[in-house]
Design a protein around this motif. Structure first.
Motif, short mmCIF file in Angstrom:
data_model
loop_
_atom_site.label_atom_id
_atom_site.label_comp_id
_atom_site.label_asym_id
_atom_site.label_seq_id
_atom_site.Cartn_x
_atom_site.Cartn_y
_atom_site.Cartn_z
N LEU A 5 4.26 7.88 70.93
CA LEU A 5 5.45 7.92 70.08
C LEU A 5 5.15 7.35 68.69
O LEU A 5 5.61 7.88 67.69
N LYS A 6 4.38 6.28 68.67
CA LYS A 6 4.03 5.66 67.39
C LYS A 6 3.22 6.62 66.53
O LYS A 6 3.47 6.75 65.33
N ARG A 7 2.25 7.29 67.15
CA ARG A 7 1.41 8.23 66.40
C ARG A 7 2.24 9.42 65.93
O ARG A 7 2.07 9.90 64.80
N LEU A 8 3.13 9.93 66.77
CA LEU A 8 3.99 11.05 66.38
C LEU A 8 4.88 10.65 65.20
O LEU A 8 5.04 11.42 64.24
N PHE A 9 5.43 9.43 65.27
CA PHE A 9 6.25 8.95 64.17
C PHE A 9 5.42 8.84 62.89
O PHE A 9 5.88 9.22 61.81
#
Length: 216
Positions: A5-9
Motif C-alpha cells: 500500500l505504501k509503495r502504491l501510494f
C-alpha cells in the motif's frame, strides 16, 4: 500488505504531483538557468533502503560545484540566507523547500518514499550507532518524523531517534498524518535556519575526542 500500500501510494502521489507541478518545475528550471551558470539539478550520492546508494535529485541552490568533489567532512553548515554559496534563486527555493521537489522522481523510481527518514550522506553512515540501524529498514523520504519535529534544530542523535521511531511505527495513516504536519511546517518555515542542534560532524568529533581520551 502495508509495504504494498505504501509503495502504491508513493507511485500515485509522486506521478500525480509531477504532472500537476510541471509548469512550476519548468518555471523554476528557467529561473535557475537565468540566475547563475551551471546545471538546473544537483545530483548527490545518498544512502537509502538497506544501505544501498542512489543519486538524490534537488534543484541547484548553490553556485555550481561537482558534488563528488565536495569534502563532506570539511563542508560548512549552511547559515541563514547570507551564505555566499547560495544563489539568489536558491535562497527562495530553500526557504520554501521547493529545492526538494525533484525528489518526486526519486520516489517514482523507488529510491525514496513520500514519507521516511531523510536520505543521508555516505560519510554520515559511520556515525550512525548500531542501535539506530533500523532507520535503513525503510525507504528514505521526502519528509519524515524528524522534519515535523524540528528539522535542522534537532541534533544528530535526535534525528536518528525520530528515524528509528518512524521505522517501527510507520503505516499509511501515520504517513498521511505526517504529510499534513509537513504542510504546516513548510508554510510556516519552521526549522530551516533556526538554531541548529549538534550536527553529525560535531557528533563525530566528540566521538573521536572521547576515543582519544580513552587511549591516553
Amino acid at each position: 500488505m502495508n509495504a504494498t500500500l505504501k509503495r502504491l501510494f508513493d507511485i500515485l502521489a509522486s506521478l500525480g504531483a509531477l504532472l500537476a507541478l510541471t509548469p512550476l518545475l519548468l518555471l523554476i528550471a528557467t529561473a535557475i538557468r537565468l540566475d547563475s551558470p551551471g546545471p538546473v539539478l544537483f545530483r548527490q550520492r545518498r544512502i537509502g533502503l538497506h544501505g544501498q546508494p542512489f543519486r538524490v535529485l534537488k534543484f541547484r541552490t548553490m553556485v555550481d560545484r561537482d558534488p563528488d568533489a565536495i569534502d563532506q567532512h570539511q563542508e560548512q553548515v549552511v547559515s541563514a540566507g547570507i551564505d555566499p554559496r547560495i544563489t539568489r534563486v536558491g535562497r527562495l527555493l530553500r526557504a520554501t523547500s521547493l529545492d526538494e521537489v525533484p525528489q518526486l522522481w526519486n520516489i517514482l523510481r523507488g529510491d525514496m518514499s513520500v514519507v521516511g527518514p531523510r536520505p543521508i550522506l555516505p560519510e554520515q553512515v559511520e556515525v550512525v550507532p548500531p542501535s539506530y540501524a533500523s532507520r535503513f529498514d525503510v525507504r528514505p523520504g521526502l519528509t519524515g518524523l524528524a522534519q515535523v519535529r524540528g528539522r535542522r534544530t534537532l541534533g544528530w542523535i535526535q534525528q536518528l531517534e525520530a528515524d528509528t521511531e518512524y521505522a517501527a511505527r510507520h503505516h499509511l495513516l501515520y504517513d498521511l498524518g505526517l504529510i499534513l504536519k509537513t504542510v504546516h511546517v513548510v508554510l510556516t518555515g519552521q526549522g530551516i535556519y533556526g538554531e541548529a542542534g549538534v550536527n553529525w560532524r560535531t557528533y563525530r568529533d566528540s566521538l573521536r575526542n572521547r576515543q582519544q581520551g580513552d587511549t591516553k
